[in-house]
Design an enzyme around this catalytic site. Structure first.
Site, short mmCIF file in Angstrom:
data_model
loop_
_atom_site.label_atom_id
_atom_site.label_comp_id
_atom_site.label_asym_id
_atom_site.label_seq_id
_atom_site.Cartn_x
_atom_site.Cartn_y
_atom_site.Cartn_z
N GLU A 1 81.20 39.13 -4.93
CA GLU A 1 81.03 37.67 -4.79
C GLU A 1 79.70 37.45 -4.11
O GLU A 1 79.52 37.85 -2.96
CB GLU A 1 82.13 37.08 -3.90
CG GLU A 1 83.52 37.17 -4.46
CD GLU A 1 83.72 36.32 -5.69
OE1 GLU A 1 82.84 35.50 -6.02
OE2 GLU A 1 84.77 36.50 -6.32
N GLU B 1 68.20 31.29 -3.42
CA GLU B 1 69.15 30.93 -2.36
C GLU B 1 68.45 31.00 -0.99
O GLU B 1 67.78 31.97 -0.68
CB GLU B 1 70.32 31.91 -2.37
CG GLU B 1 71.41 31.52 -1.40
CD GLU B 1 72.66 32.40 -1.53
OE1 GLU B 1 72.51 33.63 -1.54
OE2 GLU B 1 73.76 31.83 -1.60
N CYS C 1 78.15 30.24 0.58
CA CYS C 1 77.65 30.57 -0.76
C CYS C 1 77.91 29.40 -1.71
O CYS C 1 77.28 29.29 -2.74
CB CYS C 1 78.18 31.89 -1.29
SG CYS C 1 79.85 32.25 -0.91
N LYS D 1 84.99 46.75 6.68
CA LYS D 1 83.75 46.77 7.47
C LYS D 1 83.26 45.33 7.62
O LYS D 1 82.72 44.75 6.69
CB LYS D 1 82.67 47.62 6.80
CG LYS D 1 81.49 47.84 7.75
CD LYS D 1 80.17 48.04 7.10
CE LYS D 1 79.43 46.78 6.73
NZ LYS D 1 79.01 45.89 7.83
C1 UN1 Z 1 81.62 31.01 1.07
O1 UN1 Z 1 80.82 30.10 0.98
O2 UN1 Z 1 81.25 32.16 1.24
O3 UN1 Z 1 84.83 26.68 -0.81
C2 UN1 Z 1 83.09 30.77 1.00
C3 UN1 Z 1 84.40 26.76 0.34
C4 UN1 Z 1 85.17 27.59 1.34
C5 UN1 Z 1 84.86 29.04 1.14
C6 UN1 Z 1 83.40 29.32 1.06
N1 UN1 Z 1 86.57 27.37 1.21
O4 UN1 Z 1 83.38 26.20 0.67
#
Ligand code: UN1
Length: 496
Positions: free
Chosen positions: A251, A386, A285, A176
């Site tokens: 995550e 965040e 993230c 999804k």
């Molecule tokens: C994310 O921020 O959701 O390490 C993933 C990084 C990328 C992946 C980020 N390769 O910033």
């Protein structure tokens, strides 16, 4: 304007949602540009997809893993062929600049090639039995039907982190995608279909989290859920999935700190901070949302950092000269604006940015200025929560120990970075920073696919993508073969 209508992919067929309703996918740089209408799915659509996946699983699990891996290898090559087109599609639906969407497609290619190699490994363990003439081994089995719920910020890379390991291990999948960026998932799955993936092994069901996502989490025949998104939604998923004892991999958020000591190469630290905080418009993230500055270098760093942040070119990511694209939608802009207000009320000092851009070339998109706050203290909400936008908090410290303490003082623990030339402090930080990822003399963003990706505390629930994904998408089976031709009782017959 005319735009295409997309359907769900269920059992190899393109099928509209039962509701007949769709959700429009808009270009965040220009809302008059409609990428397409995507299905608004509910429990009945999810149920059909789960039934199709269950049927496909019965034969897919028996395909030898090296053969499954060959499909991934071909899919990776298909992505190479279409890299530029898929990057452009992604910039159009997600907003981040072309250099970054090319990187996102590249990350899916890297994942395909990495995981394809696993088809000839998928190692288990053999170990001596405690009994004579008895053989003991452990083998990896697929989990079954798995549900993948993916975010909009890495619309192809993150789906690939989940789909490819799930597939090489023999699982059947329902994905999804995020409602803001479904097209990149269609492109990724098309690469698999063109590579010869049998029907029903991957199904796409589009829709919102509260309808399609929730139905996937609650369906009794789905054995595992892999989710990337906010900690609030992750917590809900974990609670709901508990009712049917699903495995859940989460995550989630970050409040990632870059620490700059007074012996650091300051220009390098500036480059890293700018990329970490404002790359992907702060919507990773792993984004740098706190910069911890030693008092000795804080003034110089701050002045240079703000000067460079002000110069960043904001605009449509399809323009190669643009450095910062839009935020993905209006809700993200509102969040950035809300945190700006909050930080000002808390007494932080706004050094630049702080506003949505709404005039001229920005009038039809969701743009927000790169924003820097100084005078932030670790207890302020801007230092703890965040934002997921181009908003960064500068915090000063006096000692290395204090910096580590501030870095660790938040609920999240995804990525951290330390700039220093002192090898002793670098190794101490590697040990003591509470995070799933620590960089030395590099920004908080930029993880590579074959290392473990994930975090501690409210960032994750202990699983890892990349190196570690196979542990989630397989389940161990212990196998004992007794060739003694007699009953041998473990723990009893050999206890002399
Ligand atoms: C994310 O921020 O959701 O390490 C993933 C990084 C990328 C992946 C980020 N390769 O910033």
């Amino acid at each position: 304007m005319t735009y295409p209508t997309y359907h769900n992919l269920i059992g190899g067929q393109w099928i509209p949602a039962v509701s007949g309703k769709t959700i429009l996918n808009l270009n965040p740089a220009d809302h008059s540009d409609v990428i397409g209408a995507f299905p608004s799915s509910h429990a009945e659509d999810v149920a059909m997809a789960v039934a199709a996946a269950k049927k496909a699983f019965a034969t897919w699990r028996l395909v030898p893993a090296p053969r499954r891996a060959e499909i991934l290898l071909r899919a990776g090559n298909n992505l190479v062929q279409n890299k530029e087109k898929y990057a452009r599609d992604m910039t159009r639906e997600m907003g981040k600049v072309l250099a970054e969407t090319r990187g996102d497609v590249q990350e899916a290619i890297d994942e395909a090639f990495y995981v394809a190699g696993e088809g000839r490994r998928l190692f288990g363990v053999t170990t001596p039995s405690e009994l004579q003439n008895k053989f003991a081994m452990s083998v990896r089995m697929p989990v079954g039907v798995v549900g993948l719920i993916t975010p909009w910020n890495f619309p192809m890379a993150i789906p690939s982190w989940k789909l490819f390991p799930a597939l090489v291990a023999g699982n059947a999948c329902i994905i999804k995608p995020a409602t803001d960026t479904p097209l990149s998932t269609y492109n990724l799955v098309q690469a698999l279909v063109d590579a010869g993936l049998p029907p029903g092994v991957v199904n796409i069901v589009c829709g919102t989290g509260s309808t399609a996502g929730a139905a996937l989490v609650e369906h009794p025949d789905v054995r595992a859920i892999s989710f990337t998104g906010s900690s609030a939604v992750g917590s809900l998923i974990a609670q709901r999935a508990a009712a049917t004892f699903k495995q859940v991999s989460l995550e989630m958020g970050g409040k990632n700190a870059q620490i700059v000591l007074n012996d650091a190469n300051l220009d390098l630290a500036l480059d890293g901070a700018l990329w970490g905080a404002f790359g992907t418009t702060g919507q990773r993230c792993t984004a740098t949302s706190r910069i911890l500055l030693h008092k000795g270098i804080a003034a110089e760093f701050t002045e240079k950092f703000v000067a460079r942040a002000k110069k960043l070119k904001i605009g449509n990511g399809l323009d190669e000269s643009v450095e910062i694209g839009p935020q993905v939608n209006a809700a993200q802009i509102e969040t950035s604006a809300r945190y700006v207000d909050l930080a000002i009320k808390e007494g932080a000092q706004l050094l630049c940015g702080g506003h949505a851009l709404t005039e001229g070339p920005y009038a039809h998109g969701t743009f927000f200025e790169p924003t820097v706050f100084a005078g932030v203290t670790p207890s302020m909400r801007i230092a703890r929560e965040e934002v997921f936008g181009p908003v960064v908090a500068l915090i000063e410290f006096s000692t290395f120990d204090e910096a580590v303490e501030i870095a660790n003082s938040v609920d999240y623990g995804l990525s951290t970075s330390l700039y220093t030339r002192d090898v002793n402090r670098a190794f101490t930080a590697m040990r003591d920073l509470e995070a799933g990822i620590t960089y030395i003399n590099a920004p908080t963003i930029g993880a590579e696919v074959h290392l473990p990706f994930g975090g501690v505390k409210h960032t994750g629930n202990g699983h890892r993508e990349g190196l570690g994904a196979l542990d989630f998408f397989t389940t161990w089976k212990a196998v004992y073969v007794d060739y003694s031709d007699k009953l041998q009782r473990a723990q009893i017959d050999n206890a002399e």
